[in-house]
Scaffold this motif. Structure first.
Motif, PDB file in Angstrom:
ATOM      1  N   PRO A   5       0.814  -1.215   0.000  1.00 46.65           N
ATOM      2  CA  PRO A   5       0.000   0.000   0.000  1.00 46.65           C
ATOM      3  C   PRO A   5       0.848   1.266   0.000  1.00 46.65           C
ATOM      4  CG  PRO A   5      -0.326  -1.282   2.028  1.00 46.65           C
ATOM      5  CD  PRO A   5       0.562  -2.076   1.145  1.00 46.65           C
ATOM      6  N   LYS A   6       2.074   1.194   0.558  1.00 46.20           N
ATOM      7  CA  LYS A   6       2.936   2.378   0.581  1.00 46.20           C
ATOM      8  C   LYS A   6       3.279   2.811  -0.837  1.00 46.20           C
ATOM      9  CE  LYS A   6       6.473   1.007   3.088  1.00 46.20           C
ATOM     10  NZ  LYS A   6       6.146  -0.366   3.376  1.00 46.20           N
ATOM     11  N   ASP A   7       3.194   1.846  -1.770  1.00 44.22           N
ATOM     12  CA  ASP A   7       3.578   2.142  -3.142  1.00 44.22           C
ATOM     13  C   ASP A   7       2.406   2.587  -3.998  1.00 44.22           C
ATOM     14  OD1 ASP A   7       6.289   1.831  -3.135  1.00 44.22           O
ATOM     15  OD2 ASP A   7       6.128  -0.346  -3.184  1.00 44.22           O
ATOM     16  N   ALA A   8       1.231   2.701  -3.380  1.00 42.84           N
ATOM     17  CA  ALA A   8       0.058   3.033  -4.186  1.00 42.84           C
ATOM     18  C   ALA A   8       0.262   4.319  -4.986  1.00 42.84           C
ATOM     19  CB  ALA A   8      -1.165   3.164  -3.282  1.00 42.84           C
ATOM     20  N   ALA A   9       0.994   5.274  -4.367  1.00 42.99           N
ATOM     21  CA  ALA A   9       1.190   6.552  -5.042  1.00 42.99           C
ATOM     22  C   ALA A   9       2.318   6.495  -6.065  1.00 42.99           C
ATOM     23  CB  ALA A   9       1.492   7.636  -4.004  1.00 42.99           C
ATOM     24  N   HIS A  10       2.989   5.356  -6.170  1.00 47.30           N
ATOM     25  CA  HIS A  10       4.174   5.286  -7.025  1.00 47.30           C
ATOM     26  C   HIS A  10       3.984   4.320  -8.183  1.00 47.30           C
ATOM     27  CE1 HIS A  10       5.829   7.517  -3.778  1.00 47.30           C
ATOM     28  NE2 HIS A  10       5.599   6.521  -2.956  1.00 47.30           N
ATOM     29  N   ILE A  11       2.735   4.163  -8.594  1.00 45.56           N
ATOM     30  CA  ILE A  11       2.455   3.249  -9.694  1.00 45.56           C
ATOM     31  C   ILE A  11       3.172   3.768 -10.939  1.00 45.56           C
ATOM     32  CG2 ILE A  11       0.624   2.209 -11.076  1.00 45.56           C
ATOM     33  CD1 ILE A  11      -1.284   3.316  -8.734  1.00 45.56           C
ATOM     34  N   ALA A  12       3.837   2.848 -11.638  1.00 45.53           N
ATOM     35  CA  ALA A  12       4.576   3.261 -12.826  1.00 45.53           C
ATOM     36  C   ALA A  12       3.614   3.806 -13.875  1.00 45.53           C
ATOM     37  CB  ALA A  12       5.349   2.067 -13.368  1.00 45.53           C
ATOM     38  N   VAL A  13       3.969   4.939 -14.430  1.00 44.19           N
ATOM     39  CA  VAL A  13       3.108   5.622 -15.403  1.00 44.19           C
ATOM     40  C   VAL A  13       3.162   4.905 -16.759  1.00 44.19           C
ATOM     41  CG1 VAL A  13       2.945   7.787 -16.705  1.00 44.19           C
ATOM     42  CG2 VAL A  13       3.305   7.836 -14.252  1.00 44.19           C
ATOM     43  N   LEU A  14       2.020   4.740 -17.398  1.00 46.64           N
ATOM     44  CA  LEU A  14       1.916   4.133 -18.741  1.00 46.64           C
ATOM     45  C   LEU A  14       2.664   2.798 -18.813  1.00 46.64           C
ATOM     46  CD1 LEU A  14       2.414   7.416 -20.828  1.00 46.64           C
ATOM     47  CD2 LEU A  14       0.297   6.085 -20.672  1.00 46.64           C
ATOM     48  N   ALA A  15       2.603   2.034 -17.712  1.00 52.69           N
ATOM     49  CA  ALA A  15       3.439   0.822 -17.608  1.00 52.69           C
ATOM     50  C   ALA A  15       3.106  -0.197 -18.693  1.00 52.69           C
ATOM     51  CB  ALA A  15       3.258   0.206 -16.230  1.00 52.69           C
ATOM     52  N   HIS A  16       1.824  -0.412 -18.924  1.00 55.88           N
ATOM     53  CA  HIS A  16       1.441  -1.406 -19.937  1.00 55.88           C
ATOM     54  C   HIS A  16       1.972  -0.987 -21.314  1.00 55.88           C
ATOM     55  CE1 HIS A  16      -0.964  -4.292 -22.125  1.00 55.88           C
ATOM     56  NE2 HIS A  16      -1.429  -3.303 -22.865  1.00 55.88           N
ATOM     57  N   GLU A  17       1.793   0.281 -21.621  1.00 55.17           N
ATOM     58  CA  GLU A  17       2.236   0.789 -22.928  1.00 55.17           C
ATOM     59  C   GLU A  17       3.753   0.672 -23.078  1.00 55.17           C
ATOM     60  OE1 GLU A  17       0.111   2.168 -20.871  1.00 55.17           O
ATOM     61  OE2 GLU A  17      -1.693   2.719 -21.975  1.00 55.17           O
ATOM     62  N   VAL A  18       4.465   0.883 -21.980  1.00 52.31           N
ATOM     63  CA  VAL A  18       5.931   0.774 -22.026  1.00 52.31           C
ATOM     64  C   VAL A  18       6.344  -0.676 -22.286  1.00 52.31           C
ATOM     65  CG1 VAL A  18       8.025   0.883 -20.579  1.00 52.31           C
ATOM     66  CG2 VAL A  18       6.424   2.806 -20.608  1.00 52.31           C
ATOM     67  N   ASP A  43      -9.023   5.788 -17.217  1.00 51.76           N
ATOM     68  CA  ASP A  43      -8.902   5.012 -15.980  1.00 51.76           C
ATOM     69  C   ASP A  43      -7.583   5.296 -15.272  1.00 51.76           C
ATOM     70  OD1 ASP A  43     -11.278   3.856 -16.080  1.00 51.76           O
ATOM     71  OD2 ASP A  43     -10.594   1.826 -16.613  1.00 51.76           O
ATOM     72  N   GLU A  44      -6.494   5.237 -16.060  1.00 49.42           N
ATOM     73  CA  GLU A  44      -5.185   5.481 -15.441  1.00 49.42           C
ATOM     74  C   GLU A  44      -5.111   6.906 -14.889  1.00 49.42           C
ATOM     75  OE1 GLU A  44      -1.583   4.678 -17.720  1.00 49.42           O
ATOM     76  OE2 GLU A  44      -0.343   5.304 -16.020  1.00 49.42           O
ATOM     77  N   ALA A  45      -5.622   7.870 -15.664  1.00 46.78           N
ATOM     78  CA  ALA A  45      -5.566   9.271 -15.220  1.00 46.78           C
ATOM     79  C   ALA A  45      -6.348   9.451 -13.916  1.00 46.78           C
ATOM     80  CB  ALA A  45      -6.107  10.187 -16.313  1.00 46.78           C
ATOM     81  N   ASN A  46      -7.456   8.719 -13.784  1.00 50.36           N
ATOM     82  CA  ASN A  46      -8.238   8.822 -12.550  1.00 50.36           C
ATOM     83  C   ASN A  46      -7.512   8.187 -11.374  1.00 50.36           C
ATOM     84  OD1 ASN A  46     -10.280  10.234 -13.714  1.00 50.36           O
ATOM     85  ND2 ASN A  46     -11.509   8.421 -14.213  1.00 50.36           N
ATOM     86  N   GLN A  47      -6.856   7.044 -11.654  1.00 48.83           N
ATOM     87  CA  GLN A  47      -6.166   6.326 -10.571  1.00 48.83           C
ATOM     88  C   GLN A  47      -4.874   7.016 -10.175  1.00 48.83           C
ATOM     89  OE1 GLN A  47      -5.465   2.269 -11.729  1.00 48.83           O
ATOM     90  NE2 GLN A  47      -7.655   1.909 -11.940  1.00 48.83           N
ATOM     91  N   ASN A  48      -4.199   7.610 -11.141  1.00 53.42           N
ATOM     92  CA  ASN A  48      -2.871   8.161 -10.891  1.00 53.42           C
ATOM     93  C   ASN A  48      -2.774   9.534 -11.567  1.00 53.42           C
ATOM     94  OD1 ASN A  48      -0.190   8.619 -10.464  1.00 53.42           O
ATOM     95  ND2 ASN A  48       0.557   6.967 -11.791  1.00 53.42           N
ATOM     96  N   PRO A  49      -3.144  10.588 -10.834  1.00 54.70           N
ATOM     97  CA  PRO A  49      -3.191  11.932 -11.427  1.00 54.70           C
ATOM     98  C   PRO A  49      -1.883  12.340 -12.107  1.00 54.70           C
ATOM     99  CG  PRO A  49      -4.093  11.957  -9.210  1.00 54.70           C
ATOM    100  CD  PRO A  49      -3.554  10.587  -9.418  1.00 54.70           C
ATOM    101  N   ARG A  50      -0.747  11.814 -11.607  1.00 56.13           N
ATOM    102  CA  ARG A  50       0.558  12.143 -12.201  1.00 56.13           C
ATOM    103  C   ARG A  50       0.648  11.747 -13.673  1.00 56.13           C
ATOM    104  NH1 ARG A  50       5.930  12.635 -11.909  1.00 56.13           N
ATOM    105  NH2 ARG A  50       6.755  10.730 -12.754  1.00 56.13           N
TER     106      ARG A  50
END
Ligand SMILES: C[S@@+](CC[C@H](N)C(=O)[O-])C[C@H]1O[C@@H](n2cnc3c(N)ncnc32)[C@H](O)[C@@H]1O
Length: 333
Positions: free
Chosen positions: A11-24, A301-308
């Motif tokens: 849970p500590k990593d919830a804010a650190h989800i890799a951005v566009l991970a699937h696409e990468v 969906d990603e934008a909602n989950q991870n504003p970054r």
């Protein structure tokens, strides 16, 4: 549970989800056995997925200028490091070729650059990246370097500061802010600096973003020489890639994205304009194939989950199959 599972589950990593991970992962064509470089290791989010998708024998060289990021990743992936699947190296990616060669990663299948600041850095007040919490005016990715944000804010001349805010922050009120800062300095922490910028522009005036956002972006870019380092790392990536190897770059503002886009376009040219040439130019062997003519962006969906992820743009390019190193050098002479 192994380290790879824990990246997503902690849970500590919830804010650190890799951005566009699937696409990468899909865009870089990550598959078992390949060799990869993550030039911006950060919290290891993308690296975790690169390791998982390249199992059982894919290897990653993870580089970061921030020793704190390396320590976190070392603690998170002890098994992968022990197995030799993950090698971590402290350093600035402006020296990526040298770092890669030193660690035996001179010829790789995939390179990722996920630019800018990590959530860990933003959330650690003492690093001075954020105006949301008061911290020292620092903003260095590498805390051993000399220049920090305090030096810029407190010693640069008004005109230099105004130019910085205009160029790196795309701040249209740069002169007004620079004048106010020079009149009210010294500043030692981020909170009073953010308040001063707000006062300089006469309050928030209904703006969605905090009035200091652009000033903080400009300072961070200058402290870390982000744009020049980006310009310098891109050709090194090309040199490090095997034929058919791929490069993915995630940028978070238009200044970065423009550099990546224009560099990819230049490398992908098939013709060079030259007014001195008898035919006005000549054909050229492209040194890169663009995989994403338009940058990939986050889904709703990603934008909602991870504003970054909202401002993230991903561009991917491939080193052509036929080109060899000599050709690349010749083309760029
Ligand atoms: C956006 S974060 C990467 C996050 C990572 N992809 C993840 O999923 O956890 C960017 C990281 O790159 C590092 N960085 C930025 N510029 C760098 C440079 N020129 N050389 C080395 N590291 C750099 C920062 O210290 C930060 O840790």
């Amino acid at each position: 549970m192994n380290a790879l599972d824990s990246v997503a589950d902690d849970p500590k990593d919830a804010a650190h989800i890799a951005v566009l991970a699937h696409e990468v992962i899909v865009g870089l064509n990550i598959r078992p056995g390949i060799r990869m470089i993550d030039g911006t290791l950060g919290g290891g989010g993308h690296t975790a997925q690169m390791l998982e998708r390249s199992a059982p024998d894919g290897t990653v060289l993870g580089v970061d200028a921030d020793p704190a990021a390396l320590r976190r990743v070392q603690a998170k992936f002890p098994d992968e490091i022990a197995q030799g699947r993950l090698v971590v190296a402290a350093g600035n990616f402006v020296e990526l070729e040298q770092i890669a060669q030193a660690h035996g990663f001179a010829n790789v299948d995939a390179i990722l650059l996920d630019l800018g600041v990590s959530s860990f850095q933003l959330e650690t007040a003492e690093r001075g990246f954020s105006f949301m919490q008061d911290g020292p005016l620092d903003m260095r990715f590498d805390p051993t370097q000399a220049l920090d944000a305090a030096e810029i804010v407190n010693t640069w001349q008004e005109q230099e500061l105004a130019n910085l805010l205009y160029e790196y922050g795309e701040e249209t009120r740069s002169r007004r802010i620079a004048r106010y800062l020079v009149q009210h300095r010294p500043f030692t922490t981020t909170g009073p600096l953010a308040q001063a910028v707000e006062k300089a522009v006469g309050g928030r005036k209904g703006s969605r973003i905090h009035p200091a956002t652009r000033t903080f972006q400009a300072l961070r870019i200058a402290v870390n020489e982000e744009l020049t380092h980006l310009e310098q790392v891109l050709p090194q990536c090309l040199n490090l890639l095997k034929p058919a190897g791929r490069l993915a770059v995630i940028s978070f503002h238009s200044l970065e994205d423009r550099i990546v886009k224009q560099w990819m376009q230049r490398e992908a040219r098939t013709y060079v304009h030259d007014p001195l040439h008898p035919f006005g130019g000549q054909k050229r062997e492209p040194t890169l194939t663009i995989i994403t003519p338009k940058p990939l962006t986050a889904t709703v969906d990603e934008a909602n989950q991870n504003p970054r992820s909202r401002s993230a743009k991903l561009r991917i390019a491939e080193r052509p199959h036929l080109i060899d190193a000599d050709n690349y050098t010749k083309n760029n002479e």
